[in-house]
Design an enzyme around this catalytic site. Structure first.
Site, PDB file in Angstrom:
ATOM      1  N   SER A  34      -1.933 -18.133   7.113  1.00  0.00           N
ATOM      2  CA  SER A  34      -2.230 -16.751   6.752  1.00  0.00           C
ATOM      3  C   SER A  34      -2.711 -16.014   7.989  1.00  0.00           C
ATOM      4  O   SER A  34      -2.887 -16.602   9.064  1.00  0.00           O
ATOM      5  CB  SER A  34      -3.275 -16.690   5.636  1.00  0.00           C
ATOM      6  OG  SER A  34      -3.539 -15.358   5.251  1.00  0.00           O
ATOM      7  N   ARG A  35      -2.941 -14.741   7.804  1.00  0.00           N
ATOM      8  CA  ARG A  35      -3.412 -13.898   8.890  1.00  0.00           C
ATOM      9  C   ARG A  35      -4.440 -12.922   8.350  1.00  0.00           C
ATOM     10  O   ARG A  35      -4.266 -12.356   7.260  1.00  0.00           O
ATOM     11  CB  ARG A  35      -2.245 -13.130   9.516  1.00  0.00           C
ATOM     12  CG  ARG A  35      -2.640 -12.334  10.753  1.00  0.00           C
ATOM     13  CD  ARG A  35      -1.428 -11.651  11.350  1.00  0.00           C
ATOM     14  NE  ARG A  35      -0.886 -10.635  10.456  1.00  0.00           N
ATOM     15  CZ  ARG A  35       0.338 -10.125  10.559  1.00  0.00           C
ATOM     16  NH1 ARG A  35       1.155 -10.594  11.488  1.00  0.00           N
ATOM     17  NH2 ARG A  35       0.743  -9.184   9.726  1.00  0.00           N
ATOM     18  N   GLY A  36      -5.513 -12.769   9.109  1.00  0.00           N
ATOM     19  CA  GLY A  36      -6.571 -11.858   8.709  1.00  0.00           C
ATOM     20  C   GLY A  36      -6.769 -10.748   9.717  1.00  0.00           C
ATOM     21  O   GLY A  36      -5.943 -10.526  10.605  1.00  0.00           O
ATOM     22  N   ALA A  37      -7.883 -10.037   9.572  1.00  0.00           N
ATOM     23  CA  ALA A  37      -8.164  -8.909  10.452  1.00  0.00           C
ATOM     24  C   ALA A  37      -8.552  -9.353  11.848  1.00  0.00           C
ATOM     25  O   ALA A  37      -8.378  -8.601  12.805  1.00  0.00           O
ATOM     26  CB  ALA A  37      -9.272  -8.051   9.848  1.00  0.00           C
ATOM     27  N   GLY A  45      -7.888 -12.743  13.180  1.00  0.00           N
ATOM     28  CA  GLY A  45      -7.236 -13.930  13.691  1.00  0.00           C
ATOM     29  C   GLY A  45      -6.196 -14.466  12.729  1.00  0.00           C
ATOM     30  O   GLY A  45      -5.949 -13.903  11.653  1.00  0.00           O
ATOM     31  N   LYS A  46      -5.602 -15.575  13.142  1.00  0.00           N
ATOM     32  CA  LYS A  46      -4.601 -16.260  12.342  1.00  0.00           C
ATOM     33  C   LYS A  46      -5.104 -17.644  11.975  1.00  0.00           C
ATOM     34  O   LYS A  46      -5.918 -18.233  12.683  1.00  0.00           O
ATOM     35  CB  LYS A  46      -3.279 -16.386  13.111  1.00  0.00           C
ATOM     36  CG  LYS A  46      -2.627 -15.051  13.446  1.00  0.00           C
ATOM     37  CD  LYS A  46      -1.318 -15.269  14.195  1.00  0.00           C
ATOM     38  CE  LYS A  46      -0.657 -13.947  14.531  1.00  0.00           C
ATOM     39  NZ  LYS A  46       0.626 -14.136  15.264  1.00  0.00           N
ATOM     40  N   VAL A  47      -4.590 -18.144  10.860  1.00  0.00           N
ATOM     41  CA  VAL A  47      -4.959 -19.470  10.374  1.00  0.00           C
ATOM     42  C   VAL A  47      -3.698 -20.326  10.346  1.00  0.00           C
ATOM     43  O   VAL A  47      -2.676 -19.924   9.780  1.00  0.00           O
ATOM     44  CB  VAL A  47      -5.602 -19.411   8.977  1.00  0.00           C
ATOM     45  CG1 VAL A  47      -6.005 -20.816   8.520  1.00  0.00           C
ATOM     46  CG2 VAL A  47      -6.818 -18.494   8.992  1.00  0.00           C
ATOM     47  N   LYS A  96      -8.394 -21.880  12.568  1.00  0.00           N
ATOM     48  CA  LYS A  96      -8.478 -20.427  12.714  1.00  0.00           C
ATOM     49  C   LYS A  96      -8.509 -20.092  14.196  1.00  0.00           C
ATOM     50  O   LYS A  96      -9.381 -20.561  14.927  1.00  0.00           O
ATOM     51  CB  LYS A  96      -9.726 -19.880  12.021  1.00  0.00           C
ATOM     52  CG  LYS A  96      -9.843 -18.363  12.093  1.00  0.00           C
ATOM     53  CD  LYS A  96     -11.030 -17.839  11.301  1.00  0.00           C
ATOM     54  CE  LYS A  96     -11.098 -16.324  11.351  1.00  0.00           C
ATOM     55  NZ  LYS A  96     -12.226 -15.777  10.546  1.00  0.00           N
ATOM     56  N   ASP A 133     -19.146 -10.107   3.389  1.00  0.00           N
ATOM     57  CA  ASP A 133     -17.716  -9.838   3.201  1.00  0.00           C
ATOM     58  C   ASP A 133     -17.188 -10.652   2.032  1.00  0.00           C
ATOM     59  O   ASP A 133     -16.115 -11.254   2.103  1.00  0.00           O
ATOM     60  CB  ASP A 133     -16.942 -10.167   4.480  1.00  0.00           C
ATOM     61  CG  ASP A 133     -15.525  -9.602   4.451  1.00  0.00           C
ATOM     62  OD1 ASP A 133     -15.285  -8.642   3.689  1.00  0.00           O
ATOM     63  OD2 ASP A 133     -14.657 -10.116   5.187  1.00  0.00           O
TER      64      ASP A 133
END
Length: 865
Positions: free
Chosen positions: A41-44, A46-48, A61, A155
């Site tokens: 997945s990808r977040g705000a 970084g990427k996992v 991560k 969060d």
């Protein structure tokens, strides 16, 4: 028999050596040991990725350091690492390793194959009340654990709730969390973290994991540059820093290989130094009193024997140059009395053959600048303050003299040193210039100010060399001051023409007298003279170079705040706490006097062996008998500012509070108070004790109490930057209003999640973030009606959690007592059967994350880090 026993002993010794050699040293693994299977997945931030090491799967991560620096989020990555490292809860994702490279930070966590709750919610549409209660209950236990350990998530949302293989909830993504530890975590924090009781699961960590979790995260590592000097600056032993008693500086000259050049240079300098006991008279800048009058200062005398140092934070006009030459402990940094006597014997025979020469020991040199064996000369860099550059030039003759025809500070400080002991392998680069790749500030301000100061200096150049013998009452005279065999020289002062002249008197062993020591109003040539060990004592002649004087001349004021105060200390014992060295490269560590021989930077006259032995008996004591002081000294004595010619004497100096405050030496301790700024603040603390053996007893008789201001903290306390961070739908009202917030923000987000679990949509959802914020502040909740109406208990629980007043908002205790959670077994919740248990195709299946990615239009197909 003897041979048999000997063979058995040999075999036993070999076995022991073999056994010892097999013991591995604990170390963190490298990121190269992990194999990337696929992106998850990808977040705000970084990427996992799904990674594998030794047959075990991990969630990796990856966060780019450059992105964190650009977003000003470096402290949040540290907070996320610390929060995960401190947590040992069955409802919090377990962190195994924290690794880093030159450009990335890698958080190695456990892989939860069930995906996140947001993806599951997209598939279900909304959850039944029983399913929502179980998920909310486990999240509540996780929040309660975090809050009890001083961690606020900030969060909380379904995207950050992962589903384990058994279907239980675990919190992740602590990128916006707040850890109230107020210090870096250490090994004891990780090893002794209390964990919730969960049988059949071990939360212990290996030594390599512990080392990786307590390592410092470096965000300013140059990418693609393998600078040996930068590496040695932080990892190599601090022999160079101890030699200068100084601090790591942002400027250095590239050095290929560390050699024994330091020891050879020291020895050759001592030989030449012994034959040239005099230093030319130099007139310092003469507008100090006028500047102090303009700035409204009124210091009249100097009684302090210690001057405090810091970096000029405003314009870096006096940078501390890093001594790139790192000498080993066995390179001869410690000299015995026999070596000193040999050097002294050479001095008597060489005085007649050498002309008056100013020796400038440059703080920057390159090992490649050493000529071949048999050469009679070694060229050291010449510093020209007018051009602000370093140059290396070939000498024209063996005996170099000062070119007095040059104006300002553009005078040559070259010298010739006998270097017959050097090797041929050091032939190479010459004519190098100073590089700026490690400098974090532009040198334009230094050039402009240096030119300005040179102009002012030329106006007063005609007064150079003036010798004044009148006593002005601005100084005190102390006799019989012994500093570990280092005998100070006599200084005379003049105030009539505002000229300060440094004078030295040549002393011979046949005609030695007790000198008088007085403090200079602005001594550019005064440098610190450190104590050696009790067994090793220094008494050879040495001089400070123009480079060192320009870099380390101080500015200390008792009644006005000047930026850029630098420190020169003679023998005052500094007792400083050791702050966190990951930020901070400056330290007040005492050198190892048993292995270190410090080259004094002040001009000192040789002492006979008998006088030095008297000092060896107790090198830590300084005896001083004050002579009859002038009448002006019987009143309150202030600390006099010392300003060098190279510093910004006419700059506006009241723009920044001074990081230094000096009190009376008879009751002063210097302590480090880290205020979150660079450099760290240093403030003395009154201890109410008698003076130590390193302090001048003359000040005890004054009877004046120099009190430290009560507000000893310099600068503002670290506060939040005021930015609103998080997902708009889950932000608490206090975050939007910018008021102080605490753990209650997580309970508000939990109420939002409960509403979303039961309805499928967040309660404050709207078209734009601004409208979402208005709905939150107005608490505009669209309650379902008719057949979709929620139960009274569910609506009541959400009302408790979604309370505007955070002081009245429900917490863990209120939830346990609420009727909606009356049937929840809080003690055995992690052992109960969950309503949804993942059924993946294989252990590398990531399909449970696809629903959320598709809903957010994320295409996970690349492997780029």
């Amino acid at each position: 028999m003897e041979s048999a026993s000997a063979s058995e002993e040999n075999e036993g010794g070999a076995a022991i050596e073999e056994c010892v050699s097999r013991i591995p040293v604990p170390r963190p693994p490298s990121i190269e040991e992990f194999t990337i299977v696929k992106p998850i997945s990808r977040g705000a931030f970084g990427k996992v990725y799904l990674g594998q090491k030794g047959g075990k799967l991990y969630a990796v991560k990856v966060v780019k350091k450059a992105d964190m620096i650009n977003k000003n989020m470096t402290h949040q990555v540290q907070a996320e690492r610390d929060a995960l490292a401190l947590s040992k809860s069955p409802f919090v994702v377990h962190l195994y390793y924290s690794l880093q490279s030159a450009s990335n930070i890698y958080l190695i966590m456990e892989y939860l194959i069930g995906g996140d709750v947001k993806s599951l919610l997209h598939i279900y549409g909304y959850f039944d009340e029983e399913m929502a209660i179980k998920y909310i209950s486990e999240v509540a236990l996780a929040l309660d654990y975090l809050h009890r350990h001083g961690i606020i998530h900030r969060d909380l949302k379904p995207d950050n709730m992962l589903i384990s293989n058994e279907g239980h909830i675990k919190l992740t993504d602590f990128g916006l969390s707040k850890v109230t530890l107020n210090r870096d975590i250490n090994m004891m924090d990780i090893l002794t973290t209390p964990s919730m009781s969960k049988p059949k699961q071990d939360y212990s960590r290996t030594p390599g994991q512990v080392l990786s979790l307590i390592s410092s995260l470096g965000f300013f590592t140059p990418v693609g540059e393998k600078d040996q000097d930068s590496a040695n600056m932080f990892s190599a032993p601090k022999s160079a820093a101890q030699l200068s008693r100084g601090f790591i500086c942002p400027m250095s000259v590239d050095q290929k290989e560390p050699t024994s050049y330091s020891s050879k240079l020291l020895k050759s300098c001592f030989e030449t130094l012994s034959s040239n006991p005099e230093i030319p008279v130099k007139c310092l800048t003469s507008n100090l009193l006028q500047c102090r009058k303009r700035l409204g200062t009124s210091s009249t005398s100097s009684q302090s024997h210690t001057f405090v140092s810091s970096v000029e934070s405003e314009c870096h006009s006096n940078p501390k140059w890093e001594r790139d030459c790192q000498s080993t402990e066995s390179s001869g940094c410690a000299m015995s009395w026999n070596a000193v006597e040999m050097l002294y014997a050479k001095s008597t025979s060489a005085i007649k053959t050498k002309t008056e020469l100013e020796l400038a020991l440059s703080p920057i040199h390159d090992s490649s600048a050493i000529p071949a064996a048999g050469s009679n000369q070694v060229t050291l860099p010449r510093k020209c303050f007018r051009e602000i550059s370093w140059e290396a030039r070939d000498p024209d003759n063996e005996n170099m003299t000062i070119d007095k025809g040059q104006s300002g500070f553009c005078q040559s400080s070259q010298r010739s040193v006998n270097s017959s002991a050097t090797s041929e392998e050091h032939l190479g680069k010459r004519n190098y210039k100073r590089n700026f790749h490690l400098v974090d500030s532009s040198p334009c301000q230094e050039i402009m100010q240096s030119k300005k100061n040179c102009t002012e200096y030329e106006a007063n150049k005609e007064r150079q060399g003036c010798r004044a013998n009148q006593s002005t009452g601005l100084t005190t005279e102390v006799q019989n001051l012994k500093l570990s065999g280092c005998e100070s020289q006599q200084l005379d002062y003049a105030n009539k023409e505002n000229i300060v002249t440094y004078l030295t008197d040549r002393q011979t062993p046949e005609k030695l007298h007790i000198p008088t020591i007085a403090k200079n109003l602005m001594s550019e040539l005064d440098e610190d003279c450190e104590l050696s060990s009790k067994k090793d004592c220094l008494s050879s002649n040495s001089v400070c170079s123009d480079e060192d004087r320009a870099l380390k001349t101080t500015c200390v004021d008792s009644d006005s705040s000047f930026p850029g105060v630098s420190m020169m200390e003679s023998s005052l014992e500094i007792q400083a706490l050791e702050p966190d060295k990951s930020i901070r490269d400056y330290s007040f560590e005492e050198p190892n006097t048993e292995d270190l021989f410090v080259l004094p930077k002040c001009q000192e006259n040789s002492l006979p062996q008998d006088d030095c032995h008297a000092c060896i008996q107790d090198s830590s004591q300084v005896s001083a008998h004050p002579s009859k002081a002038p009448k002006a000294l019987t009143s309150k004595i202030n600390v006099v500012a010392f300003r060098s010619f190279n510093s910004h004497i006419n700059a506006s100096t009241n723009s920044e509070p001074s990081k230094i405050s000096i009190t009376s030496l008879d009751a002063m301790d210097i302590s480090c108070d880290y205020s979150g700024s660079y450099p760290m603040a240093v403030s003395p603390t009154e201890k109410g004790r008698h003076y130590t053996s390193h302090q001048t007893p003359n000040q005890v008789k004054l009877g004046t109490s120099y009190r430290t201001p009560k507000s000893v903290r310099r600068g503002a306390a670290p506060v939040d930057d005021g930015r609103i961070l998080g997902t708009p739908d889950y932000l608490a009202p206090e975050l939007l209003l910018g008021t102080a917030h605490g753990p209650a923000v997580d309970w508000w987000a939990l109420g939002v999640c409960l509403f979303e679990f039961l309805t499928g949509i967040p309660p404050f959802n709207d078209e734009t973030p601004q409208q979402v914020f208005q709905n939150i502040l107005k608490r505009d909740i669209p309650w379902p009606e008719g057949e979709e109406k929620l139960s009274d208990n569910a609506q009541s629980a959400m009302d408790m959690l979604l309370t505007i007043d955070d002081s009245k908002r429900a917490g863990m205790r209120e939830l346990k007592q609420h009727p909606l959670f009356s049937e929840v077994d809080w003690e055995n919740l992690q052992h109960q059967t969950m309503p949804f248990v993942p059924q993946p195709d294989d252990e590398t299946d990531t399909s449970y994350f696809e629903a959320r990615n598709n809903a957010q239009h994320l295409t996970i197909s690349g492997f780029s880090l």
